[in-house]
Design an enzyme around this catalytic site. Structure first.
Site, mmCIF file in Angstrom:
data_model
loop_
_atom_site.group_PDB
_atom_site.id
_atom_site.type_symbol
_atom_site.label_atom_id
_atom_site.label_comp_id
_atom_site.label_asym_id
_atom_site.label_seq_id
_atom_site.Cartn_x
_atom_site.Cartn_y
_atom_site.Cartn_z
ATOM 1 N N MET A 376 73.656 20.606 33.652
ATOM 2 C CA MET A 376 75.037 20.639 34.392
ATOM 3 C C MET A 376 75.454 19.884 35.976
ATOM 4 O O MET A 376 74.426 19.961 36.448
ATOM 5 C CB MET A 376 76.159 21.717 34.154
ATOM 6 C CG MET A 376 76.925 21.845 35.174
ATOM 7 S SD MET A 376 77.299 24.234 35.656
ATOM 8 C CE MET A 376 75.719 24.353 36.461
ATOM 9 N N HIS A 399 64.665 14.523 25.064
ATOM 10 C CA HIS A 399 65.048 15.023 25.073
ATOM 11 C C HIS A 399 65.906 14.954 25.982
ATOM 12 O O HIS A 399 67.454 15.656 25.470
ATOM 13 C CB HIS A 399 65.113 15.876 23.795
ATOM 14 C CG HIS A 399 64.659 17.564 24.074
ATOM 15 N ND1 HIS A 399 64.295 17.670 25.280
ATOM 16 C CD2 HIS A 399 65.525 18.361 24.211
ATOM 17 C CE1 HIS A 399 63.997 18.509 25.982
ATOM 18 N NE2 HIS A 399 64.761 19.173 24.945
ATOM 19 N N LYS A 475 81.003 24.715 29.908
ATOM 20 C CA LYS A 475 79.948 25.649 29.248
ATOM 21 C C LYS A 475 80.088 26.454 28.917
ATOM 22 O O LYS A 475 81.326 27.475 28.787
ATOM 23 C CB LYS A 475 79.071 25.911 30.449
ATOM 24 C CG LYS A 475 78.549 24.466 31.407
ATOM 25 C CD LYS A 475 77.426 23.716 31.043
ATOM 26 C CE LYS A 475 76.305 24.557 31.276
ATOM 27 N NZ LYS A 475 75.564 23.943 30.764
#
Lengths: 476, 146
Positions: A376, A399, A475
């Site tokens: 984030m 990833h 989120k």
């Protein structure tokens, strides 16, 4: 990680030679700095994987690796079914086919600036996220089975997206070989109300601006330019995948106990690919992949609807969709020949190089897009697979950032409200269910994704194309 | 390592660090108490158990040959109930006689304003899984994937 354990092969490649019960070496990609920061457990777990039957070439570790369950997260291992190779539920993980997809918008930052807050609010309202959220789509048993076989293709047939989307999803949006009968009723029940939900933890939906282009020619092939607005989604197979992981992990552990197979870690439990248990898990795991693809497709539909509210004629084509928790049957070059292998990627993205037959025609020259989600408030990246990646790690790359700090420690370090405020001051709007959840997901609780991506680029696992900067983050 | 203790009369729980996820641990004078304590630790990963009113209940039955597999099943059954019943729990009653575990969990429907749930638990894992006696007390623990 203790560097004295490793043999240096190059600036970006290190090896733990096969010893003891290991059948192949461990190959770790990354700079010395990155590898020093890895948990010692990564070396231990990757060495354990190297001892499994039928493993081919090496147990690979990506630059973003960290301590996982049985397999390290950021681990890649391929198994040969003709050499008693195995399939492992721990080698795929609980969130089967967790992945990232990115949508193009044709918009520029100036277009969304006037409505940024309203856009954030509406995305947060329309995207079911976090504990206690449910989607509007409830599937009965019959429809659930159709979804598990059809994946994103099923979702599009239900009206959630465009036919063209399928070309930009791995396996054309529909993983063959899925077996709904191998998925427990518990897993199906758990998923019944979770279609089109984002989840929580490190999952997100994010509006981003293309902040920097590193390779103009390939960026053009991907239709991305500096200043473009894109939207990325990071999530997986939700409750269904979690339950498949729970069910089969136990069955594999119990099976190993019954057969008196000594495992260094119980979560390394696995089943021969050719066994009944191995085949059932494979069918269930493939159904889990389809669930994740359908889920991201429905979320895409919800996001498109929100954007069309502000931009009525907007077109939001799919750039690409990648999964990073999978086991897939792929043909790879081994000892000068070609061989079908079962490639586990646990926290690793498939990264086929230019010209590969699995890449859509219009992207073939570029290589497979590799979408790397940041934490984030931090950058995300777009890379593409390289020709070298096949030789290096069965066409696999990183990833994401990977945690650098536990949730408990993050909670002690930061307050959610302060993080939201400080990110807003930087022009990044956060919409989240829980302030505690925001604190646990604090940007600095993760490794620097830029370091991880740079390491992958230098190791030639994937080629760096573009950096994405966050503007709005939803989120759970 | 231990970061979040809750003093109680006969049992207590804590969470412990794991890099990507989180460990939960319960202590008690009996296996049942340790199970109740680790169940509270599980809920604490999502919300403060004290925020959850024990107004309605669900029943859970598990069967397995060993204590640690029963713990794995019990926690995963609770996680399943949280997901499918849309509930959080704060009080538990368990009866354990190998191979059977029967229990009741009391709680309420998730209220996002009241409970502000931090994170979803995907599953209990075999990492650090232990359910047995140590220093004359029962311990039930594992790492949960979030």
């Amino acid at each position: 990680m203790e560097m004295s354990l490793l043999e240096k092969i190059s600036e970006s490649c290190w090896q733990i030679p096969a010893h003891g019960t290991m059948r192949v070496p461990v190959i770790i990609y990354g700079s010395e700095k990155i590898i020093q920061q890895m948990d010692q457990k990564v070396a231990e777990q990757a060495s354990n994987v190297a001892s499994l039957p039928g493993i081919v070439k090496a147990s690979f570790v990506m630059p973003d690796a960290h301590w996982g369950y049985g397999f390290p997260i950021g681990g890649v291992a391929a198994f040969d079914p003709d050499q008693d190779g195995v399939i492992s539920a721990g080698g795929v993980g609980f969130d089967i086919s967790c992945g990232v997809r990115t949508l193009l918008t044709g918009l520029q930052e100036k277009d969304i600036e006037p409505i940024k807050n309203k856009l954030a609010d509406l995305l947060f309202k329309e995207i079911p996220a976090g504990v206690g959220s449910h989607g509007k789509i409830h599937l009965d048993k019959n429809e659930m089975d159709k979804m598990l076989v059809g994946g994103a293709k099923w979702a599009i047939e239900q009206g959630y997206g465009e036919e063209e989307d399928l070309q930009r999803i791995e396996e054309g949006g529909c993983m063959p070989g899925a077996d709904p009968q191998a998925v427990s009723n518990l897993a199906k029940e758990r998923q019944a109300k979770e279609m089109g939900t984002l989840g929580s933890g490190n999952h997100y939906a994010e509006v981003q601006v293309v902040g920097k282009i590193f390779d103009e020619a390939i960026a053009k092939l991907l239709s991305i330019h500096e200043g473009d607005i894109v939207v990325s989604i990071h999530c997986g197979s939700r409750g269904l995948g979690h339950q498949i992981g729970t069910d089969y992990l136990k069955e594999m552990v119990v099976c190993a106990q019954k057969l008196k197979i000594e495992l260094p870690e119980r979560e390394l439990a696995c089943a021969p690919i050719q066994s009944d248990l191995g085949k059932r898990y494979l069918g269930a795991m493939r159904a889990g992949i389809n669930c994740a693809l359908a889920n991201r497709q429905i979320l895409t539909h919800l996001i498109r609807k929100v954007f069309s509210n502000f931009f009525p004629n907007i077109s939001m084509p799919l750039l690409y969709d990648v999964s990073h928790n999978t086991c897939k049957v792929e043909e790879h070059s081994i000892n000068g020949g070609s061989k079908k292998l079962f490639v586990h990627r646990k926290g690793a993205t498939r990264a086929f190089g230019p010209g590969h037959r699995e890449i859509p025609e219009d992207l073939k020259e570029a290589g497979q897009p590799v979408l790397i989600g940041g934490s984030m408030g931090t950058h995300s990246y777009i890379l593409v697979g390289t020709t070298q990646s096949e030789r290096l790690a069965f066409s696999s790359a990183v990833h994401g950032a990977g945690r650098a700090m536990s949730r408990s420690k993050a909670l002690k370090e930061w307050k959610g409200k302060e993080i939201i405020k400080s990110l807003e001051a930087k022009g990044i709007l956060i919409r989240a269910v829980s302030e505690r959840g925001v604190a646990e997901e604090a940007p600095l609780a993760y490794k620097d994704v830029s370091d991880v991506v740079e390491a992958a680029h230098k190791a030639e696992l994937a080629k760096l194309i573009a950096r994405l900067d966050p503007l709005i983050c939803i989120k759970g | 390592m231990n970061i979040d203790k809750q003093p109680t009369t006969s049992y207590r729980w804590e969470t412990f660090s794991h890099m990507a996820d989180i460990g939960i641990r319960g202590f008690g004078n009996s296996p049942e108490e340790a199970l109740i304590a680790v169940s509270l630790a599980l809920i604490s990963v999502i919300t403060d158990p004290q925020k959850v009113s024990p107004t309605s209940s669900v029943s859970i039955t598990c069967q397995d040959d060993s204590y640690d597999l029963l713990l794995y099943d019990w926690l995963n059954c609770l996680i399943f109930k949280i997901a499918t019943e849309n509930m959080l729990f704060s009080a538990f009653e368990v009866e354990l006689r190998l191979p059977f575990l029967r229990g009741t969990a009391w709680g309420e429907i998730i209220d996002r304003e009241k409970h502000t749930p931090a994170v979803e638990v995907k599953g209990a894992t075999f990492t650090e899984l232990f359910f047995g006696q140590n220093d004359n007390q029962w311990i039930a623990q594992c790492v949960v994937d979030v």
